[in-house]
Design a protein around this motif. Structure first.
Motif, PDB file in Angstrom:
ATOM      1  N   ARG A  38       0.830  -1.210   0.000  1.00 35.01           N
ATOM      2  CA  ARG A  38       0.000   0.000   0.000  1.00 35.01           C
ATOM      3  C   ARG A  38       0.863   1.259   0.000  1.00 35.01           C
ATOM      4  N   LYS A  39       1.888   1.274   0.839  1.00 33.93           N
ATOM      5  CA  LYS A  39       2.764   2.441   0.891  1.00 33.93           C
ATOM      6  C   LYS A  39       3.385   2.718  -0.476  1.00 33.93           C
ATOM      7  N   LEU A  40       3.810   1.675  -1.143  1.00 32.05           N
ATOM      8  CA  LEU A  40       4.424   1.846  -2.458  1.00 32.05           C
ATOM      9  C   LEU A  40       3.412   2.325  -3.499  1.00 32.05           C
ATOM     10  N   PHE A  41       2.248   1.686  -3.558  1.00 28.11           N
ATOM     11  CA  PHE A  41       1.230   2.114  -4.522  1.00 28.11           C
ATOM     12  C   PHE A  41       0.831   3.571  -4.288  1.00 28.11           C
ATOM     13  N   GLU A  42       0.619   3.935  -3.025  1.00 26.39           N
ATOM     14  CA  GLU A  42       0.235   5.314  -2.722  1.00 26.39           C
ATOM     15  C   GLU A  42       1.344   6.287  -3.092  1.00 26.39           C
ATOM     16  N   ASN A  43       2.574   5.910  -2.836  1.00 24.96           N
ATOM     17  CA  ASN A  43       3.701   6.757  -3.194  1.00 24.96           C
ATOM     18  C   ASN A  43       3.753   6.991  -4.706  1.00 24.96           C
ATOM     19  N   ILE A  44       3.581   5.930  -5.458  1.00 28.15           N
ATOM     20  CA  ILE A  44       3.590   6.050  -6.920  1.00 28.15           C
ATOM     21  C   ILE A  44       2.511   7.024  -7.373  1.00 28.15           C
ATOM     22  N   LEU A  45       1.284   6.802  -6.904  1.00 31.14           N
ATOM     23  CA  LEU A  45       0.156   7.586  -7.398  1.00 31.14           C
ATOM     24  C   LEU A  45       0.151   9.013  -6.873  1.00 31.14           C
ATOM     25  N   ASN A  46       0.681   9.233  -5.690  1.00 31.24           N
ATOM     26  CA  ASN A  46       0.772  10.596  -5.186  1.00 31.24           C
ATOM     27  C   ASN A  46       1.837  11.394  -5.929  1.00 31.24           C
ATOM     28  N   ASN A  47       2.884  10.712  -6.380  1.00 28.19           N
ATOM     29  CA  ASN A  47       3.954  11.387  -7.119  1.00 28.19           C
ATOM     30  C   ASN A  47       3.709  11.446  -8.622  1.00 28.19           C
ATOM     31  N   ASP A  48       2.964  10.481  -9.144  1.00 27.20           N
ATOM     32  CA  ASP A  48       2.717  10.421 -10.579  1.00 27.20           C
ATOM     33  C   ASP A  48       1.321   9.854 -10.849  1.00 27.20           C
ATOM     34  N   PRO A  49       0.298  10.699 -10.749  1.00 25.50           N
ATOM     35  CA  PRO A  49      -1.084  10.231 -10.944  1.00 25.50           C
ATOM     36  C   PRO A  49      -1.363   9.633 -12.319  1.00 25.50           C
ATOM     37  N   LYS A  50      -0.437   9.820 -13.248  1.00 26.86           N
ATOM     38  CA  LYS A  50      -0.622   9.270 -14.601  1.00 26.86           C
ATOM     39  C   LYS A  50      -0.137   7.830 -14.710  1.00 26.86           C
ATOM     40  N   TYR A  51       0.436   7.295 -13.639  1.00 24.96           N
ATOM     41  CA  TYR A  51       0.903   5.900 -13.664  1.00 24.96           C
ATOM     42  C   TYR A  51      -0.305   5.000 -13.376  1.00 24.96           C
ATOM     43  N   VAL A  52      -1.107   4.791 -14.402  1.00 21.26           N
ATOM     44  CA  VAL A  52      -2.438   4.211 -14.236  1.00 21.26           C
ATOM     45  C   VAL A  52      -2.451   2.752 -13.778  1.00 21.26           C
ATOM     46  N   GLY A  53      -1.372   2.037 -13.962  1.00 13.55           N
ATOM     47  CA  GLY A  53      -1.346   0.625 -13.593  1.00 13.55           C
ATOM     48  C   GLY A  53      -1.504   0.357 -12.105  1.00 13.55           C
ATOM     49  N   SER A  54      -1.215   1.348 -11.286  1.00 12.38           N
ATOM     50  CA  SER A  54      -1.257   1.123  -9.836  1.00 12.38           C
ATOM     51  C   SER A  54      -2.634   1.361  -9.223  1.00 12.38           C
ATOM     52  N   TYR A  55      -3.518   2.053  -9.913  1.00 17.04           N
ATOM     53  CA  TYR A  55      -4.834   2.346  -9.336  1.00 17.04           C
ATOM     54  C   TYR A  55      -5.608   1.067  -9.026  1.00 17.04           C
ATOM     55  N   TYR A  56      -5.669   0.188  -9.982  1.00 17.89           N
ATOM     56  CA  TYR A  56      -6.433  -1.049  -9.814  1.00 17.89           C
ATOM     57  C   TYR A  56      -5.898  -1.854  -8.631  1.00 17.89           C
ATOM     58  N   HIS A  57      -4.586  -2.014  -8.569  1.00 18.90           N
ATOM     59  CA  HIS A  57      -3.995  -2.849  -7.521  1.00 18.90           C
ATOM     60  C   HIS A  57      -4.160  -2.232  -6.140  1.00 18.90           C
ATOM     61  N   LEU A  58      -4.023  -0.908  -6.049  1.00 19.78           N
ATOM     62  CA  LEU A  58      -4.232  -0.253  -4.757  1.00 19.78           C
ATOM     63  C   LEU A  58      -5.688  -0.387  -4.328  1.00 19.78           C
ATOM     64  N   GLN A  88      -8.470   3.120 -22.720  1.00 21.13           N
ATOM     65  CA  GLN A  88      -9.795   2.510 -22.590  1.00 21.13           C
ATOM     66  C   GLN A  88      -9.750   1.148 -21.905  1.00 21.13           C
ATOM     67  N   HIS A  89      -8.732   0.376 -22.185  1.00 15.23           N
ATOM     68  CA  HIS A  89      -8.617  -0.960 -21.579  1.00 15.23           C
ATOM     69  C   HIS A  89      -8.525  -0.854 -20.057  1.00 15.23           C
ATOM     70  N   SER A  90      -7.629  -0.009 -19.571  1.00 14.63           N
ATOM     71  CA  SER A  90      -7.481   0.159 -18.116  1.00 14.63           C
ATOM     72  C   SER A  90      -8.740   0.771 -17.507  1.00 14.63           C
ATOM     73  N   TYR A  91      -9.347   1.698 -18.230  1.00  6.09           N
ATOM     74  CA  TYR A  91     -10.592   2.294 -17.757  1.00  6.09           C
ATOM     75  C   TYR A  91     -11.656   1.219 -17.560  1.00  6.09           C
ATOM     76  N   ASN A  92     -11.789   0.335 -18.544  1.00  4.72           N
ATOM     77  CA  ASN A  92     -12.797  -0.729 -18.449  1.00  4.72           C
ATOM     78  C   ASN A  92     -12.537  -1.657 -17.269  1.00  4.72           C
ATOM     79  N   GLU A  93     -11.272  -1.981 -17.012  1.00  2.33           N
ATOM     80  CA  GLU A  93     -10.937  -2.836 -15.858  1.00  2.33           C
ATOM     81  C   GLU A  93     -11.309  -2.157 -14.548  1.00  2.33           C
ATOM     82  N   LEU A  94     -10.955  -0.888 -14.437  1.00  4.51           N
ATOM     83  CA  LEU A  94     -11.287  -0.144 -13.218  1.00  4.51           C
ATOM     84  C   LEU A  94     -12.788   0.005 -13.056  1.00  4.51           C
TER      85      LEU A  94
END
Length: 103
Positions: A38-58, A88-94
């Motif tokens: 969680r700490k790592l995923f949050e760090n990624i997304l807080n520093n780079d909100p465009k790194y879309v791969g981490s949203y789903y996993h967090l 669109q692919h990541s959007y659909n998964e989320l």
């Protein structure tokens, strides 16, 4: 643990590498260490909100830990980020995970 140690070693030279942080977070998920992941995923997304791969996993991690409200928020942030990125692919998964949780 060997993969975790290797990823940590790589991160020493490139500590802001989102790919390596994401990979390390996934390794922590595999061994059941949701706190470190969680700490790592949050760090990624807080520093780079465009790194879309981490949203789903967090969001899935939060959902698994009964933090439903927070999981919904991260799904929504992820859907906005993927829509903005035209992914669109990541959007659909989320969206699918979000709808499974909300409805």
């Amino acid at each position: 643990m060997d993969r975790i140690n290797k990823l940590k070693e790589y991160l020493k030279s490139t500590p802001n590498d989102n790919f390596l942080q994401h990979a390390l977070a996934l390794e922590y998920v595999k061994i059941g260490d949701d706190w470190e992941a969680r700490k790592l995923f949050e760090n990624i997304l807080n520093n780079d909100p465009k790194y879309v791969g981490s949203y789903y996993h967090l969001a899935k991690l939060l959902e698994r830990n009964f933090e439903t409200k927070l999981a919904i928020e991260w799904y929504e942030k992820g859907m906005a980020a993927t829509k903005e990125a035209g992914d669109q692919h990541s959007y659909n998964e989320l969206q699918g995970a979000y709808e499974d949780l909300v409805y």
